[in-house]
Motif scaffolding. Structure first.
Motif, PDB file in Angstrom:
ATOM      1  N   LYS A 107      13.653  40.065 -16.980  1.00  0.00           N
ATOM      2  CA  LYS A 107      14.140  40.858 -18.110  1.00  0.00           C
ATOM      3  C   LYS A 107      14.001  40.068 -19.407  1.00  0.00           C
ATOM      4  N   LYS A 108      14.341  38.777 -19.360  1.00  0.00           N
ATOM      5  CA  LYS A 108      14.227  37.936 -20.553  1.00  0.00           C
ATOM      6  C   LYS A 108      12.767  37.799 -20.974  1.00  0.00           C
ATOM      7  N   ALA A 109      11.874  37.638 -20.007  1.00  0.00           N
ATOM      8  CA  ALA A 109      10.448  37.522 -20.316  1.00  0.00           C
ATOM      9  C   ALA A 109       9.922  38.810 -20.941  1.00  0.00           C
ATOM     10  N   GLN A 110      10.375  39.951 -20.442  1.00  0.00           N
ATOM     11  CA  GLN A 110       9.951  41.229 -21.014  1.00  0.00           C
ATOM     12  C   GLN A 110      10.469  41.391 -22.440  1.00  0.00           C
ATOM     13  N   GLU A 111      11.707  40.970 -22.680  1.00  0.00           N
ATOM     14  CA  GLU A 111      12.264  41.058 -24.032  1.00  0.00           C
ATOM     15  C   GLU A 111      11.505  40.139 -24.990  1.00  0.00           C
ATOM     16  N   ASP A 112      11.168  38.928 -24.525  1.00  0.00           N
ATOM     17  CA  ASP A 112      10.404  37.994 -25.357  1.00  0.00           C
ATOM     18  C   ASP A 112       9.017  38.557 -25.663  1.00  0.00           C
ATOM     19  N   ALA A 113       8.392  39.170 -24.668  1.00  0.00           N
ATOM     20  CA  ALA A 113       7.064  39.755 -24.871  1.00  0.00           C
ATOM     21  C   ALA A 113       7.143  40.917 -25.857  1.00  0.00           C
ATOM     22  N   ALA A 115       9.362  41.268 -28.221  1.00  0.00           N
ATOM     23  CA  ALA A 115       9.619  40.690 -29.538  1.00  0.00           C
ATOM     24  C   ALA A 115       8.333  40.104 -30.121  1.00  0.00           C
ATOM     25  N   ALA A 116       7.510  39.484 -29.283  1.00  0.00           N
ATOM     26  CA  ALA A 116       6.248  38.914 -29.748  1.00  0.00           C
ATOM     27  C   ALA A 116       5.295  40.014 -30.205  1.00  0.00           C
TER      28      ALA A 116
END
Length: 133
Positions: A107-113, A115-116
């Protein structure tokens, strides 16, 4: 002497058939028993006569302190001879600790992606706005 009402396996290989028996808790599964109370044929269809139990003898042995096993207690509950409490384990469907950690990381990786991607989309718009001025 601790008494159990349990299943004793009979039948041949791959063709199970069980006798409902009263036995000493220390005796082997298919070994010595005190009395046979009925039978269970798991190969028959569920709507048929799979379980046959002598109700009077079961009541007699229950009154003498015999404890039914889980499977036999299900049969006795269906026959109305004993009460089986419904089991409730609300945490059974929850994922384990490591699975929850993996889900949080994903979930954190998806949110970071996300945001990027949003930052990348905003950067060209800002560059165009700066060149237009």
């Amino acid at each position: 002497m601790a008494l159990k009402i349990r299943l004793a396996r009979a039948g041949s290989k791959k063709r199970p058939y069980y006798h409902v028996v009263v036995a000493d808790a220390r005796s082997p599964r298919d070994g010595r028993f005190i009395e046979s109370l009925g039978s269970w044929n798991p190969l028959l269809p569920k709507d048929g006569e799979r379980v046959k139990v002598d109700a009077d003898r079961v009541k007699h042995w229950l009154s003498h302190g015999a404890q039914p096993t889980d499977r036999v207690l299900r049969f006795l509950d269906e026959a109305g001879l004993a009460k089986r409490d419904a089991r409730s384990n609300p945490k059974k469907a929850e994922p384990g600790k490591k699975a929850q950690e993996r889900a949080a990381l994903l979930k954190k990786a998806q949110e970071d992606a996300a945001a990027a991607v949003a930052a990348a989309a905003a950067a060209p718009a800002e560059a165009e706005a700066a060149t237009a001025e």
